[in-house]
Design an enzyme around this catalytic site. Structure first.
Site, PDB file in Angstrom:
ATOM      1  N   LYS A  59     -19.837 -11.766   0.613  1.00 13.87           N
ATOM      2  CA  LYS A  59     -18.599 -11.635   1.385  1.00 13.87           C
ATOM      3  C   LYS A  59     -18.760 -12.166   2.818  1.00 13.87           C
ATOM      4  CE  LYS A  59     -16.942  -7.693  -1.364  1.00 13.87           C
ATOM      5  NZ  LYS A  59     -16.332  -6.335  -1.300  1.00 13.87           N
ATOM      6  N   TYR A 105      -7.619  -9.484  -5.581  1.00 16.55           N
ATOM      7  CA  TYR A 105      -7.664  -8.029  -5.386  1.00 16.55           C
ATOM      8  C   TYR A 105      -6.329  -7.362  -5.727  1.00 16.55           C
ATOM      9  CZ  TYR A 105     -12.302  -8.236  -3.253  1.00 16.55           C
ATOM     10  OH  TYR A 105     -13.651  -8.400  -3.030  1.00 16.55           O
ATOM     11  N   ASN A 133     -18.744  -4.737   2.884  1.00 11.37           N
ATOM     12  CA  ASN A 133     -19.898  -4.272   2.118  1.00 11.37           C
ATOM     13  C   ASN A 133     -20.694  -5.377   1.452  1.00 11.37           C
ATOM     14  OD1 ASN A 133     -18.057  -4.814   0.166  1.00 11.37           O
ATOM     15  ND2 ASN A 133     -17.970  -2.750  -0.700  1.00 11.37           N
ATOM     16  N   HIS A 189     -19.656  -8.572  -3.718  1.00  8.65           N
ATOM     17  CA  HIS A 189     -18.792  -8.117  -4.808  1.00  8.65           C
ATOM     18  C   HIS A 189     -19.592  -8.186  -6.104  1.00  8.65           C
ATOM     19  CE1 HIS A 189     -15.315  -7.822  -7.490  1.00  8.65           C
ATOM     20  NE2 HIS A 189     -15.860  -8.809  -8.178  1.00  8.65           N
ATOM     21  N   GLU A 246     -12.632 -13.009 -13.429  1.00 11.33           N
ATOM     22  CA  GLU A 246     -12.995 -13.384 -12.066  1.00 11.33           C
ATOM     23  C   GLU A 246     -13.767 -14.698 -12.051  1.00 11.33           C
ATOM     24  OE1 GLU A 246     -13.189  -8.690 -10.661  1.00 11.33           O
ATOM     25  OE2 GLU A 246     -15.033  -9.878 -10.652  1.00 11.33           O
TER      26      GLU A 246
HETATM   27  P1  GDP Z   1     -16.329  -2.133  -5.625  1.00 11.27           P
HETATM   28  O1  GDP Z   1     -16.028  -2.330  -7.073  1.00 11.27           O
HETATM   29  O2  GDP Z   1     -17.595  -1.362  -5.371  1.00 11.27           O
HETATM   30  O3  GDP Z   1     -16.302  -3.433  -4.835  1.00 11.27           O
HETATM   31  O4  GDP Z   1     -15.181  -1.204  -5.007  1.00 11.27           O
HETATM   32  P2  GDP Z   1     -13.582  -1.136  -5.250  1.00 11.27           P
HETATM   33  O5  GDP Z   1     -13.180  -1.912  -6.451  1.00 11.27           O
HETATM   34  O6  GDP Z   1     -13.215   0.312  -5.189  1.00 11.27           O
HETATM   35  O7  GDP Z   1     -12.976  -1.810  -3.934  1.00 11.27           O
HETATM   36  C1  GDP Z   1     -12.946  -3.215  -3.792  1.00 11.27           C
HETATM   37  C2  GDP Z   1     -13.308  -3.560  -2.374  1.00 11.27           C
HETATM   38  O8  GDP Z   1     -12.309  -3.044  -1.484  1.00 11.27           O
HETATM   39  C3  GDP Z   1     -14.616  -2.942  -1.862  1.00 11.27           C
HETATM   40  O9  GDP Z   1     -15.758  -3.642  -2.255  1.00 11.27           O
HETATM   41  C4  GDP Z   1     -14.398  -2.962  -0.359  1.00 11.27           C
HETATM   42  O10 GDP Z   1     -14.643  -4.263   0.202  1.00 11.27           O
HETATM   43  C5  GDP Z   1     -12.903  -2.671  -0.253  1.00 11.27           C
HETATM   44  N1  GDP Z   1     -12.678  -1.237  -0.045  1.00 11.27           N
HETATM   45  C6  GDP Z   1     -12.818  -0.214  -0.907  1.00 11.27           C
HETATM   46  N2  GDP Z   1     -12.521   0.965  -0.344  1.00 11.27           N
HETATM   47  C7  GDP Z   1     -12.163   0.688   0.941  1.00 11.27           C
HETATM   48  C8  GDP Z   1     -11.742   1.488   2.050  1.00 11.27           C
HETATM   49  O11 GDP Z   1     -11.631   2.715   1.971  1.00 11.27           O
HETATM   50  N3  GDP Z   1     -11.462   0.821   3.212  1.00 11.27           N
HETATM   51  C9  GDP Z   1     -11.570  -0.532   3.325  1.00 11.27           C
HETATM   52  N4  GDP Z   1     -11.272  -1.116   4.499  1.00 11.27           N
HETATM   53  N5  GDP Z   1     -11.957  -1.321   2.308  1.00 11.27           N
HETATM   54  C10 GDP Z   1     -12.265  -0.721   1.125  1.00 11.27           C
END
Ligand code: GDP
Length: 139
Positions: free
Chosen positions: A11, A51, A114, A117, A128
């Site tokens: 990222k 997303y 973070n 992905h 994807e």
């Molecule tokens: P992943 O599968 O571990 O990537 O997590 P998710 O599918 O739940 O979320 C997708 C992405 O959205 C995450 O990798 C983060 O970059 C972002 N994200 C998730 N939760 C949050 C949050 O509470 N705040 C913000 N700013 N970004 C978030």
């Protein structure tokens, strides 16, 4: 049946912080083979579509802004049990909860920014991967 491929992005935060090389080293050292890779930047539309499942979440705007602010590295990775093993290698979404030695623990700065992905299912890995790569770009 599980497939042997997953999709990843390094990222914008990790690219900005100079971690491309170290992250690719962790990925290949863990036994993943890179079968497709590019250095690119998501448009607003790309990020909103990629997303789309998070459209209703409160952080959607922040997520799209973050993912479009600079270049990323996207890749398709191959290994037995790829999806599950890669999720273990990257660690929890929030780096504060990620296990020691995981990519997010080492390189991520927050739950939003973070570092990497990783697809969460074989179905999403295929979707994807084909969102980012044409068939002739996959080796
Ligand atoms: P992943 O599968 O571990 O990537 O997590 P998710 O599918 O739940 O979320 C997708 C992405 O959205 C995450 O990798 C983060 O970059 C972002 N994200 C998730 N939760 C949050 C949050 O509470 N705040 C913000 N700013 N970004 C978030």
């Amino acid at each position: 049946m599980s497939t042997n491929r997953t999709f990843t992005m390094i990222k914008p935060d990790a690219v900005e912080n100079g971690h491309i090389g170290a992250i690719l080293e962790k990925i290949t050292a863990a036994g993943f083979k890179i079968v497709a890779m590019k250095y690119t930047q998501l448009s607003l539309r790309d990020a909103q579509e990629f997303y789309g499942v998070h459209r209703e979440r409160p952080f959607f705007g922040e997520l799209v802004e973050f993912m479009t602010r600079g270049p990323i590295v996207s890749a398709i990775l191959e290994k037995e049990n790829a999806v599950e093993d890669f999720r273990a290698l990257i660690g929890a979404t929030n780096p504060a909860d990620a296990a020691e030695g995981t990519i997010r623990k080492m390189f991520a700065t927050s739950i939003g920014e973070n570092a990497v992905h990783g697809s969460d299912s074989d179905e999403n890995a295929a979707l994807e991967g084909s969102f980012h790569f044409a068939g002739r770009e996959i080796y």
